[in-house]
Write an enzyme that holds these catalytic residues in place. Structure first.
Site, mmCIF file in Angstrom:
data_model
loop_
_atom_site.group_PDB
_atom_site.id
_atom_site.type_symbol
_atom_site.label_atom_id
_atom_site.label_comp_id
_atom_site.label_asym_id
_atom_site.label_seq_id
_atom_site.Cartn_x
_atom_site.Cartn_y
_atom_site.Cartn_z
ATOM 1 N N LYS A 57 9.004 6.961 -3.009
ATOM 2 C CA LYS A 57 8.181 7.521 -1.926
ATOM 3 C C LYS A 57 8.260 6.543 -0.761
ATOM 4 O O LYS A 57 7.558 5.531 -0.736
ATOM 5 C CB LYS A 57 6.732 7.674 -2.425
ATOM 6 C CG LYS A 57 5.941 8.798 -1.792
ATOM 7 C CD LYS A 57 5.727 8.657 -0.300
ATOM 8 C CE LYS A 57 4.682 7.620 0.048
ATOM 9 N NZ LYS A 57 4.619 7.367 1.518
ATOM 10 N N GLU A 110 4.244 -6.282 -4.157
ATOM 11 C CA GLU A 110 4.666 -7.227 -3.111
ATOM 12 C C GLU A 110 3.827 -6.895 -1.886
ATOM 13 O O GLU A 110 4.021 -5.844 -1.272
ATOM 14 C CB GLU A 110 6.156 -7.051 -2.787
ATOM 15 C CG GLU A 110 7.086 -7.349 -3.929
ATOM 16 C CD GLU A 110 7.140 -8.821 -4.300
ATOM 17 O OE1 GLU A 110 6.502 -9.648 -3.625
ATOM 18 O OE2 GLU A 110 7.815 -9.132 -5.288
ATOM 19 N N GLU A 148 -3.674 -10.792 8.237
ATOM 20 C CA GLU A 148 -2.280 -10.503 8.562
ATOM 21 C C GLU A 148 -2.239 -9.627 9.812
ATOM 22 O O GLU A 148 -2.896 -8.586 9.870
ATOM 23 C CB GLU A 148 -1.632 -9.762 7.378
ATOM 24 C CG GLU A 148 -0.146 -9.542 7.571
ATOM 25 C CD GLU A 148 0.482 -8.768 6.422
ATOM 26 O OE1 GLU A 148 -0.133 -7.804 5.938
ATOM 27 O OE2 GLU A 148 1.595 -9.128 6.019
ATOM 28 N N CYS A 178 6.668 -9.331 5.927
ATOM 29 C CA CYS A 178 5.606 -9.823 5.040
ATOM 30 C C CYS A 178 5.579 -11.340 5.048
ATOM 31 O O CYS A 178 4.550 -11.958 4.905
ATOM 32 C CB CYS A 178 5.852 -9.314 3.636
ATOM 33 S SG CYS A 178 7.504 -9.663 3.063
HETATM 34 P P1 NAD Z 1 0.993 0.392 3.612
HETATM 35 O O1 NAD Z 1 0.291 -0.287 2.506
HETATM 36 O O2 NAD Z 1 0.209 1.085 4.649
HETATM 37 O O3 NAD Z 1 2.000 1.520 3.034
HETATM 38 C C1 NAD Z 1 2.984 1.201 2.076
HETATM 39 C C2 NAD Z 1 3.338 2.474 1.327
HETATM 40 O O4 NAD Z 1 2.223 2.892 0.553
HETATM 41 C C3 NAD Z 1 3.720 3.658 2.200
HETATM 42 O O5 NAD Z 1 4.815 4.349 1.612
HETATM 43 C C4 NAD Z 1 2.457 4.511 2.159
HETATM 44 O O6 NAD Z 1 2.677 5.893 2.380
HETATM 45 C C5 NAD Z 1 2.002 4.283 0.737
HETATM 46 N N1 NAD Z 1 0.585 4.580 0.508
HETATM 47 C C6 NAD Z 1 -0.431 4.677 1.407
HETATM 48 N N2 NAD Z 1 -1.599 4.942 0.769
HETATM 49 C C7 NAD Z 1 -1.313 5.003 -0.546
HETATM 50 C C8 NAD Z 1 -2.097 5.220 -1.721
HETATM 51 N N3 NAD Z 1 -3.419 5.430 -1.662
HETATM 52 N N4 NAD Z 1 -1.489 5.184 -2.922
HETATM 53 C C9 NAD Z 1 -0.152 4.926 -3.022
HETATM 54 N N5 NAD Z 1 0.645 4.735 -1.948
HETATM 55 C C10 NAD Z 1 0.062 4.766 -0.720
HETATM 56 O O7 NAD Z 1 1.969 -0.702 4.208
HETATM 57 P P2 NAD Z 1 2.866 -0.573 5.499
HETATM 58 O O8 NAD Z 1 1.950 -0.556 6.670
HETATM 59 O O9 NAD Z 1 3.859 0.525 5.339
HETATM 60 O O10 NAD Z 1 3.682 -1.936 5.447
HETATM 61 C C11 NAD Z 1 3.174 -3.113 5.960
HETATM 62 C C12 NAD Z 1 2.640 -3.977 4.852
HETATM 63 O O11 NAD Z 1 3.644 -4.212 3.875
HETATM 64 C C13 NAD Z 1 2.242 -5.347 5.341
HETATM 65 O O12 NAD Z 1 1.013 -5.720 4.785
HETATM 66 C C14 NAD Z 1 3.346 -6.260 4.817
HETATM 67 O O13 NAD Z 1 2.989 -7.586 4.652
HETATM 68 C C15 NAD Z 1 3.706 -5.586 3.555
HETATM 69 N N6 NAD Z 1 5.065 -5.969 3.150
HETATM 70 C C16 NAD Z 1 5.220 -6.787 2.075
HETATM 71 C C17 NAD Z 1 6.482 -7.200 1.706
HETATM 72 C C18 NAD Z 1 6.681 -8.100 0.522
HETATM 73 O O14 NAD Z 1 7.778 -8.139 -0.006
HETATM 74 N N7 NAD Z 1 5.676 -8.823 0.079
HETATM 75 C C19 NAD Z 1 7.587 -6.769 2.419
HETATM 76 C C20 NAD Z 1 7.386 -5.933 3.511
HETATM 77 C C21 NAD Z 1 6.105 -5.524 3.851
#
Ligand code: NAD
Length: 496
Positions: free
Chosen positions: A182, A256, A389, A290
């Site tokens: 997804k 992650e 963040e 991240c």
């Molecule tokens: P997000 O948490 O908003 O969304 C991530 C994913 O989760 C999306 O596909 C979203 O549709 C899905 N999602 C949303 N609500 C959900 C739910 N209730 N249940 C299951 N899935 C759900 O994150 P984002 O804004 O897309 O990405 C940014 C974040 O990702 C930042 O916090 C960043 O630090 C983190 N990130 C971490 C890494 C790592 O490797 N640690 C790498 C890249 C990004």
């Protein structure tokens, strides 16, 4: 520019069980080009029924053709997939840059590097051996097997969609799992383009399924009883929901999450190298990584000199078209992210933050551009931009006097994803690296990852590790097999 872009909205279907399909209820959603601020693609808006269908397809592949393949044959298919990614890297990067506004050259570098994940884990596929365990009892032969964990749900964010998918996909395929992915609702297209390569590589249908959709589709996937493991990359807030949703079915998870990573500069550092590392760490990818080094911890005696160098370079960062080779910083990837960062900057100004440079939207650009921003927080360490963040081009500067103080400030965060240490003393670098609570520490470097090196976080930065040989373990269940060798009749009420 993509051919299709000239003709308007590009229409996509999603991949379930080897078929390109619309959402069961016919819903569609649009994906926006953040540089232009206009919609450019239309994808299915999947929901529970689509997740059900994809999980069933993945289960059927697991119990069928894919499950029957030898590990070596799985590895061969993975290598072919890696070759196809390398061949199509330009196309994948162009789609990704159009979808998330990050620099084409960065997305291209990622797409060209991604095959290494497939090659590394393809080589590992036929080396997932168990152990023969020396038995205390001479009449037993005992060994372990590492069996595929089953159907994996992969939920990915918008910043590096296919690279971060690769972190989950490669070890999962090597272990013998099947997947339902997804992608983020903000950047679904590169995952759909990537999915086209599976059929071409010769994977059986149902090994790799994609359900595009928003948070509801993600929630349906993470709470699905047919999912054995969730590999999630995203924010800590969503990670918590994924963990809670999976608790009902004891679904295994790797999370992650975000970070607030320190870049620690000592007075004996090569300041030119440190300044470049600080810039790359927080303004690279418009701060939307991240592992962004979003807190600069600098020893007081070199603060002015370092800050001057960093601010001078920040002011000359070239912003503009992500597709152009000259551009150094693109826009924020999504409208909500742009608004979130603008809100944080406004609150920082209201709280009396000392802005060294930037601090606002770029006056010279349309779209979601924010100026490279440096906040001197040495007198104001409780600011929101210091603690939370930002996921944008905002650097908070803090100061320290001693090594102990540097470690204390570095660890004064709920996160623990990464850290940079800048010093010419090997002893000090190693000493501090061992004291900082972070999953990855770079000494005199920043933002480097590789398929064979574990990556993940302490504390609120996540659970588990991706990459490295042991990542395969996270996609297997260990089974212990005891064989009695003599056939002797035993007392039914004695144990052991
Ligand atoms: P997000 O948490 O908003 O969304 C991530 C994913 O989760 C999306 O596909 C979203 O549709 C899905 N999602 C949303 N609500 C959900 C739910 N209730 N249940 C299951 N899935 C759900 O994150 P984002 O804004 O897309 O990405 C940014 C974040 O990702 C930042 O916090 C960043 O630090 C983190 N990130 C971490 C890494 C790592 O490797 N640690 C790498 C890249 C990004």
């Amino acid at each position: 520019m993509l051919d299709e872009q000239r003709t308007g909205l590009v229409d996509y279907q999603m991949l379930i069980g080897g078929e390109w399909v619309e959402a069961a209820d016919g819903s569609k959603m649009k994906s926006e080009n953040p540089y232009k601020g206009t919609d450019w693609a239309s994808v299915p808006d999947g929901a529970e029924a689509d997740v059900d269908a994809a999980v069933a397809a993945a289960r059927s592949a697991l119990n069928g053709e894919w499950g029957a393949l030898s590990a070596r044959d799985r590895g061969k298919l993975m290598r072919r997939l890696g070759d196809l990614i390398a061949e199509r890297a330009e196309h994948l990067a162009s789609v990704e840059s159009t979808d998330n506004g990050k620099l084409y050259k960065e997305m291209l570098a990622q797409a060209k590097y991604l095959p290494e994940w497939l090659y590394y884990f393809a080589g590992a596929a036929d080396k997932i051996g168990g152990d023969v365990i020396p038995s205390e009892r001479p009449n037993f032969h005992i060994y372990t097997r590492h069996e595929p964990i089953g159907v994996v749900g992969a939920i990915t964010p918008w910043n590096s969609p296919i690279l971060l998918l690769g972190f989950k996909l490669a070890p999962a395929l090597a272990a013998g799992c099947t997947l339902v992915v997804k992608p983020s609702e903000h950047t679904p297209v590169s995952t759909l383009e990537f999915a086209k390569l599976f059929e071409e590589a010769g994977f059986p249908p149902g090994v790799f399924n994609v359900v595009t959709g928003g948070p509801a589709a993600g929630a349906a996937l993470s709470s699905h009883p047919g999912i054995n493991k969730i590999g999630f990359t995203g924010s800590d807030a969503t990670g918590r929901k994924v963990l809670q949703a999976g608790a009902e079915n004891f679904t295994r998870v790797t999370l992650e999450l975000g970070g607030k990573s320190p870049n620690i500069v000592f007075d004996d550092a090569d300041l030119e190298a440190a300044a470049n590392g600080v810039i790359a760490g927080v303004f690279g990818a418009t701060g939307q990584t991240c592992m962004a080094g979003s807190r600069l911890l600098v020893q007081k005696s070199v603060k002015e000199e370092l800050l001057q160098r960093v601010a001078k370079r920040a002011r000359t960062i070239v912003m503009g078209d992500p597709m152009s080779a000259e551009t150094e910083m693109g826009p924020m990837a999504t409208r909500p992210q742009f608004e979130k960062v603008m809100g944080m900057l406004a609150r920082a100004r209201d709280a009396g933050a000392e802005i060294v440079t930037g601090g606002d939207a770029s006056p010279n650009h349309d779209g979601f551009f924010i100026q490279p921003t440096i906040v001197d927080a040495s007198e104001n360490t409780d600011l929101e931009v210091v603690r939370d963040e930002v996921f944008g081009p905002v650097l908070s500067v803090l100061t320290f006097e001693t090594e102990e103080e540097a470690i204390e400030i570095a660890n004064d965060t709920r996160f623990g994803l990464a850290a940079g240490i800048w010093t010419q003393s090997g002893q000090r670098g190693t000493r501090v690296a061992h004291k900082v609570r972070a999953g990855t520490v770079w000494i005199n470097a920043y933002r480097v990852v590789a398929p064979n090196v574990p990556f993940g976080g302490f504390g609120h930065s996540g659970i588990g590790r991706e990459n490295g040989f042991d990542a395969i373990r996270a996609y297997t269940e260990t089974k212990s097999v005891w064989t009695e060798l003599t056939g002797a009749t035993r007392d039914p009420f004695s144990i052991g």
